[in-house]
Design a protein around this motif. Sequence first.
Motif, PDB file in Angstrom:
ATOM      1  N   GLY A  52     -17.302 -22.195  -9.925  1.00 36.79           N
ATOM      2  CA  GLY A  52     -16.974 -20.968  -9.245  1.00 36.79           C
ATOM      3  C   GLY A  52     -16.403 -21.127  -7.942  1.00 36.79           C
ATOM      4  N   VAL A  53     -15.324 -20.352  -7.607  1.00 36.83           N
ATOM      5  CA  VAL A  53     -14.573 -20.313  -6.342  1.00 36.83           C
ATOM      6  C   VAL A  53     -14.222 -18.889  -6.018  1.00 36.83           C
ATOM      7  CG1 VAL A  53     -12.356 -20.732  -7.326  1.00 36.83           C
ATOM      8  CG2 VAL A  53     -13.304 -21.295  -4.865  1.00 36.83           C
ATOM      9  N   ASP A  54     -14.583 -18.767  -4.609  1.00 37.99           N
ATOM     10  CA  ASP A  54     -14.031 -17.409  -4.118  1.00 37.99           C
ATOM     11  C   ASP A  54     -12.964 -17.639  -3.152  1.00 37.99           C
ATOM     12  OD1 ASP A  54     -13.882 -14.783  -3.060  1.00 37.99           O
ATOM     13  OD2 ASP A  54     -15.658 -14.740  -1.784  1.00 37.99           O
ATOM     14  N   THR A  55     -11.874 -17.353  -3.587  1.00 36.56           N
ATOM     15  CA  THR A  55     -10.604 -17.401  -2.768  1.00 36.56           C
ATOM     16  C   THR A  55     -10.146 -16.116  -1.753  1.00 36.56           C
ATOM     17  OG1 THR A  55      -9.782 -18.868  -4.162  1.00 36.56           O
ATOM     18  CG2 THR A  55      -8.382 -18.259  -2.626  1.00 36.56           C
ATOM     19  N   GLN A  56     -10.366 -16.402  -0.404  1.00 36.72           N
ATOM     20  CA  GLN A  56      -9.925 -15.286   0.340  1.00 36.72           C
ATOM     21  C   GLN A  56      -8.685 -15.494   1.169  1.00 36.72           C
ATOM     22  OE1 GLN A  56     -13.561 -14.299   2.720  1.00 36.72           O
ATOM     23  NE2 GLN A  56     -14.741 -14.452   1.106  1.00 36.72           N
ATOM     24  N   VAL A  57      -7.574 -14.634   0.904  1.00 38.04           N
ATOM     25  CA  VAL A  57      -6.341 -15.048   1.659  1.00 38.04           C
ATOM     26  C   VAL A  57      -6.407 -13.688   2.780  1.00 38.04           C
ATOM     27  CG1 VAL A  57      -4.127 -15.184   1.417  1.00 38.04           C
ATOM     28  CG2 VAL A  57      -5.443 -16.021  -0.319  1.00 38.04           C
ATOM     29  N   THR A  58      -6.159 -13.959   3.960  1.00 40.16           N
ATOM     30  CA  THR A  58      -6.000 -13.051   4.766  1.00 40.16           C
ATOM     31  C   THR A  58      -4.585 -13.288   5.516  1.00 40.16           C
ATOM     32  OG1 THR A  58      -8.106 -13.135   5.508  1.00 40.16           O
ATOM     33  CG2 THR A  58      -6.669 -11.916   7.103  1.00 40.16           C
ATOM     34  N   ASN A  59      -3.700 -12.263   5.158  1.00 40.92           N
ATOM     35  CA  ASN A  59      -2.258 -12.440   5.746  1.00 40.92           C
ATOM     36  C   ASN A  59      -2.118 -11.932   7.120  1.00 40.92           C
ATOM     37  OD1 ASN A  59      -1.747  -9.426   6.006  1.00 40.92           O
ATOM     38  ND2 ASN A  59      -0.924  -9.453   3.780  1.00 40.92           N
ATOM     39  N   GLN A  60      -0.902 -11.990   7.616  1.00 44.66           N
ATOM     40  CA  GLN A  60      -0.544 -11.654   9.203  1.00 44.66           C
ATOM     41  C   GLN A  60      -0.770 -10.263   9.521  1.00 44.66           C
ATOM     42  OE1 GLN A  60       1.612 -12.379   6.721  1.00 44.66           O
ATOM     43  NE2 GLN A  60       3.694 -11.792   7.257  1.00 44.66           N
ATOM     44  N   ASN A  61      -1.225  -9.105   8.385  1.00 45.83           N
ATOM     45  CA  ASN A  61      -1.429  -7.881   8.775  1.00 45.83           C
ATOM     46  C   ASN A  61      -2.718  -7.644   8.561  1.00 45.83           C
ATOM     47  OD1 ASN A  61       1.413  -6.957   9.107  1.00 45.83           O
ATOM     48  ND2 ASN A  61       1.770  -7.166   6.813  1.00 45.83           N
ATOM     49  N   GLU A  62      -3.550  -8.895   8.808  1.00 40.99           N
ATOM     50  CA  GLU A  62      -5.121  -8.671   8.603  1.00 40.99           C
ATOM     51  C   GLU A  62      -5.385  -7.982   7.029  1.00 40.99           C
ATOM     52  OE1 GLU A  62      -6.739  -7.205  12.077  1.00 40.99           O
ATOM     53  OE2 GLU A  62      -6.189  -8.654  13.167  1.00 40.99           O
ATOM     54  N   VAL A  63      -4.518  -8.081   6.237  1.00 43.04           N
ATOM     55  CA  VAL A  63      -5.301  -7.653   4.846  1.00 43.04           C
ATOM     56  C   VAL A  63      -5.855  -8.710   4.137  1.00 43.04           C
ATOM     57  CG1 VAL A  63      -4.545  -6.655   2.541  1.00 43.04           C
ATOM     58  CG2 VAL A  63      -3.467  -5.843   4.670  1.00 43.04           C
ATOM     59  N   ARG A  64      -6.924  -8.736   3.616  1.00 40.84           N
ATOM     60  CA  ARG A  64      -7.695  -9.841   3.026  1.00 40.84           C
ATOM     61  C   ARG A  64      -7.915  -9.581   1.503  1.00 40.84           C
ATOM     62  NH1 ARG A  64     -14.011 -11.089   3.921  1.00 40.84           N
ATOM     63  NH2 ARG A  64     -13.460  -9.350   4.876  1.00 40.84           N
ATOM     64  N   HIS A  65      -7.224 -10.670   0.567  1.00 39.66           N
ATOM     65  CA  HIS A  65      -7.433 -10.300  -0.685  1.00 39.66           C
ATOM     66  C   HIS A  65      -8.558 -11.470  -1.086  1.00 39.66           C
ATOM     67  CE1 HIS A  65      -5.606 -11.473  -4.944  1.00 39.66           C
ATOM     68  NE2 HIS A  65      -6.962 -10.526  -5.166  1.00 39.66           N
ATOM     69  N   MET A  66      -9.553 -10.937  -1.731  1.00 34.56           N
ATOM     70  CA  MET A  66     -10.861 -11.822  -2.282  1.00 34.56           C
ATOM     71  C   MET A  66     -10.372 -11.938  -3.714  1.00 34.56           C
ATOM     72  SD  MET A  66     -13.747 -10.785   0.056  1.00 34.56           S
ATOM     73  CE  MET A  66     -14.920 -11.303  -1.089  1.00 34.56           C
ATOM     74  N   SER A  67     -10.516 -13.132  -4.407  1.00 36.63           N
ATOM     75  CA  SER A  67     -10.402 -13.356  -5.722  1.00 36.63           C
ATOM     76  C   SER A  67     -11.468 -14.393  -6.088  1.00 36.63           C
ATOM     77  CB  SER A  67      -8.942 -13.484  -6.172  1.00 36.63           C
ATOM     78  OG  SER A  67      -8.873 -13.671  -7.496  1.00 36.63           O
ATOM     79  N   ALA A  68     -12.522 -14.016  -6.782  1.00 33.45           N
ATOM     80  CA  ALA A  68     -13.476 -14.978  -7.410  1.00 33.45           C
ATOM     81  C   ALA A  68     -13.274 -15.006  -8.832  1.00 33.45           C
ATOM     82  CB  ALA A  68     -14.858 -14.261  -7.115  1.00 33.45           C
ATOM     83  N   ARG A  69     -13.404 -16.358  -9.031  1.00 30.63           N
ATOM     84  CA  ARG A  69     -13.079 -16.823 -10.530  1.00 30.63           C
ATOM     85  C   ARG A  69     -14.083 -17.638 -11.117  1.00 30.63           C
ATOM     86  NH1 ARG A  69      -6.485 -17.108 -10.732  1.00 30.63           N
ATOM     87  NH2 ARG A  69      -6.351 -15.173  -9.629  1.00 30.63           N
TER      88      ARG A  69
END
Length: 144
Positions: A52-69
């Motif tokens: 399992g991996v939780d991938t957290q991407v935070t963009n330049q607008n400080e919006v964080r998308h978390m996607s655990a698979r």
Amino acid sequence: MKHKPTPILEVHVAADPAGTVVLTGEIGTVKMIPFRGTVSGPIFNGIVEPCGVDTQVTNQNEVRHMSARYMLTGKDLEGGDCHIYVENNAWFTGGGPTPAPFKTVPTFITDSAVLAPLLHRNHFVGEGLTDEGGLWIRFYELEP
């Protein structure tokens, strides 16, 4: 939308902080956190495979998308061996701490003939909560 009061699945996440990988670039940050765990509930009992991996991407607008698979291995409610693939997504804004509890949108795929009619409908919400026992993810069926 309202959800039914009893979770169909409850996942206890055991993160592997030593395996975390972080990339910081000019347009954002990516953090990948490996994990494993256990899962229980009225429809399934088993483990979270250690892939399992939780991938957290935070963009330049400080919006964080978390996607655990992750992949669950165990027994369905009739005792049959099966797997459940989970993709669980959440979005946060503002760059601050994660809300508690945080809400997620899960998708499931299973090889269980018993669970497929329920899990393949995509009528679910998730909730994540941290307590003294660690991180818990609970999945609920939405009421019709």
